[in-house]
Design a protein around this motif. Sequence first.
Motif, PDB file in Angstrom:
ATOM      1  N   TYR A 180       7.338  14.993  -5.107  1.00  0.00           N
ATOM      2  CA  TYR A 180       8.447  14.090  -4.853  1.00  0.00           C
ATOM      3  C   TYR A 180       8.765  13.887  -3.372  1.00  0.00           C
ATOM      4  N   ASP A 181       8.605  14.904  -2.556  1.00  0.00           N
ATOM      5  CA  ASP A 181       8.849  14.722  -1.124  1.00  0.00           C
ATOM      6  C   ASP A 181       7.897  13.685  -0.541  1.00  0.00           C
ATOM      7  N   GLU A 182       6.633  13.790  -0.910  1.00  0.00           N
ATOM      8  CA  GLU A 182       5.644  12.836  -0.421  1.00  0.00           C
ATOM      9  C   GLU A 182       5.921  11.430  -0.963  1.00  0.00           C
ATOM     10  N   ALA A 183       6.289  11.344  -2.237  1.00  0.00           N
ATOM     11  CA  ALA A 183       6.600  10.047  -2.841  1.00  0.00           C
ATOM     12  C   ALA A 183       7.750   9.376  -2.099  1.00  0.00           C
ATOM     13  N   ILE A 184       8.809  10.131  -1.855  1.00  0.00           N
ATOM     14  CA  ILE A 184       9.970   9.578  -1.157  1.00  0.00           C
ATOM     15  C   ILE A 184       9.588   9.084   0.230  1.00  0.00           C
ATOM     16  N   ALA A 185       8.763   9.837   0.922  1.00  0.00           N
ATOM     17  CA  ALA A 185       8.338   9.438   2.273  1.00  0.00           C
ATOM     18  C   ALA A 185       7.590   8.105   2.244  1.00  0.00           C
ATOM     19  N   PHE A 186       6.708   7.924   1.280  1.00  0.00           N
ATOM     20  CA  PHE A 186       5.963   6.664   1.199  1.00  0.00           C
ATOM     21  C   PHE A 186       6.841   5.515   0.724  1.00  0.00           C
ATOM     22  N   TYR A 187       7.770   5.793  -0.191  1.00  0.00           N
ATOM     23  CA  TYR A 187       8.701   4.742  -0.607  1.00  0.00           C
ATOM     24  C   TYR A 187       9.530   4.269   0.584  1.00  0.00           C
ATOM     25  N   LYS A 188       9.960   5.211   1.405  1.00  0.00           N
ATOM     26  CA  LYS A 188      10.750   4.867   2.586  1.00  0.00           C
ATOM     27  C   LYS A 188       9.943   3.984   3.539  1.00  0.00           C
ATOM     28  N   LYS A 189       8.679   4.338   3.761  1.00  0.00           N
ATOM     29  CA  LYS A 189       7.829   3.515   4.626  1.00  0.00           C
ATOM     30  C   LYS A 189       7.668   2.116   4.052  1.00  0.00           C
ATOM     31  N   SER A 190       7.522   2.028   2.743  1.00  0.00           N
ATOM     32  CA  SER A 190       7.352   0.733   2.087  1.00  0.00           C
ATOM     33  C   SER A 190       8.572  -0.154   2.290  1.00  0.00           C
ATOM     34  N   VAL A 191       9.752   0.402   2.078  1.00  0.00           N
ATOM     35  CA  VAL A 191      10.990  -0.370   2.225  1.00  0.00           C
ATOM     36  C   VAL A 191      11.192  -0.787   3.670  1.00  0.00           C
ATOM     37  N   ASN A 192      10.836   0.071   4.602  1.00  0.00           N
ATOM     38  CA  ASN A 192      11.011  -0.259   6.014  1.00  0.00           C
ATOM     39  C   ASN A 192      10.122  -1.419   6.442  1.00  0.00           C
ATOM     40  N   LEU A 193       9.014  -1.607   5.763  1.00  0.00           N
ATOM     41  CA  LEU A 193       8.116  -2.712   6.107  1.00  0.00           C
ATOM     42  C   LEU A 193       8.506  -4.016   5.420  1.00  0.00           C
ATOM     43  N   LYS A 194       8.893  -3.904   4.152  1.00  0.00           N
ATOM     44  CA  LYS A 194       9.169  -5.122   3.384  1.00  0.00           C
ATOM     45  C   LYS A 194      10.105  -4.766   2.234  1.00  0.00           C
ATOM     46  N   ASP A 195      11.377  -5.148   2.365  1.00  0.00           N
ATOM     47  CA  ASP A 195      12.339  -4.782   1.336  1.00  0.00           C
ATOM     48  C   ASP A 195      12.597  -5.891   0.325  1.00  0.00           C
ATOM     49  N   ASP A 196      11.870  -7.006   0.417  1.00  0.00           N
ATOM     50  CA  ASP A 196      12.059  -8.084  -0.550  1.00  0.00           C
ATOM     51  C   ASP A 196      10.932  -8.109  -1.585  1.00  0.00           C
ATOM     52  N   THR A 246       0.826  -1.191   0.000  1.00  0.00           N
ATOM     53  CA  THR A 246       0.000   0.000   0.000  1.00  0.00           C
ATOM     54  C   THR A 246       0.872   1.257   0.000  1.00  0.00           C
ATOM     55  N   TYR A 247       1.933   1.263   0.823  1.00  0.00           N
ATOM     56  CA  TYR A 247       2.801   2.442   0.858  1.00  0.00           C
ATOM     57  C   TYR A 247       3.487   2.659  -0.489  1.00  0.00           C
ATOM     58  N   PHE A 248       3.880   1.566  -1.140  1.00  0.00           N
ATOM     59  CA  PHE A 248       4.490   1.703  -2.465  1.00  0.00           C
ATOM     60  C   PHE A 248       3.515   2.359  -3.431  1.00  0.00           C
ATOM     61  N   LYS A 249       2.286   1.900  -3.443  1.00  0.00           N
ATOM     62  CA  LYS A 249       1.273   2.460  -4.345  1.00  0.00           C
ATOM     63  C   LYS A 249       0.995   3.928  -4.034  1.00  0.00           C
ATOM     64  N   MET A 250       0.986   4.278  -2.757  1.00  0.00           N
ATOM     65  CA  MET A 250       0.806   5.687  -2.384  1.00  0.00           C
ATOM     66  C   MET A 250       1.988   6.508  -2.906  1.00  0.00           C
ATOM     67  N   GLY A 251       3.197   5.960  -2.769  1.00  0.00           N
ATOM     68  CA  GLY A 251       4.368   6.637  -3.305  1.00  0.00           C
ATOM     69  C   GLY A 251       4.246   6.861  -4.800  1.00  0.00           C
ATOM     70  N   GLU A 252       3.751   5.862  -5.500  1.00  0.00           N
ATOM     71  CA  GLU A 252       3.569   5.973  -6.949  1.00  0.00           C
ATOM     72  C   GLU A 252       2.563   7.070  -7.288  1.00  0.00           C
ATOM     73  N   CYS A 253       1.491   7.163  -6.525  1.00  0.00           N
ATOM     74  CA  CYS A 253       0.496   8.212  -6.774  1.00  0.00           C
ATOM     75  C   CYS A 253       1.133   9.596  -6.661  1.00  0.00           C
ATOM     76  N   PHE A 254       1.912   9.801  -5.594  1.00  0.00           N
ATOM     77  CA  PHE A 254       2.568  11.094  -5.419  1.00  0.00           C
ATOM     78  C   PHE A 254       3.654  11.312  -6.470  1.00  0.00           C
ATOM     79  N   TYR A 255       4.363  10.257  -6.846  1.00  0.00           N
ATOM     80  CA  TYR A 255       5.408  10.357  -7.872  1.00  0.00           C
ATOM     81  C   TYR A 255       4.818  10.874  -9.186  1.00  0.00           C
TER      82      TYR A 255
END
Length: 82
Positions: A15-31, A1-10
């Motif tokens: 870009y600031d919002e996109a980066i924040a959501f991408y970071k949350k996504s990676v922190n939850l599941k990086d595989d 979900t965080y990845f998709k939110m990042g994509e929406c902002f991207y």
Amino acid sequence: TYFKMGECFYYQMKYDEAIAFYKKSVNLKDDSKFLPKLLLHTGISFKNKGDKKGAEKFLNIVKDAFPKTVEAKFATKYLKNL
């Protein structure tokens, strides 16, 4: 979900919002299967914000960690144009 939110902002060029959501996504599941695209879009987001150092970091990660992907080809292209 965080990845998709990042994509929406991207795609809205927020870009600031996109980066924040991408970071949350990676922190939850990086595989995730989304990781190459997430890293590429993070790098492009940094580039578009004018942060060359941040862009280089993420684009090089994509290129080195996922060399046979489409995202790595795009990362190489963006690195040449920094």
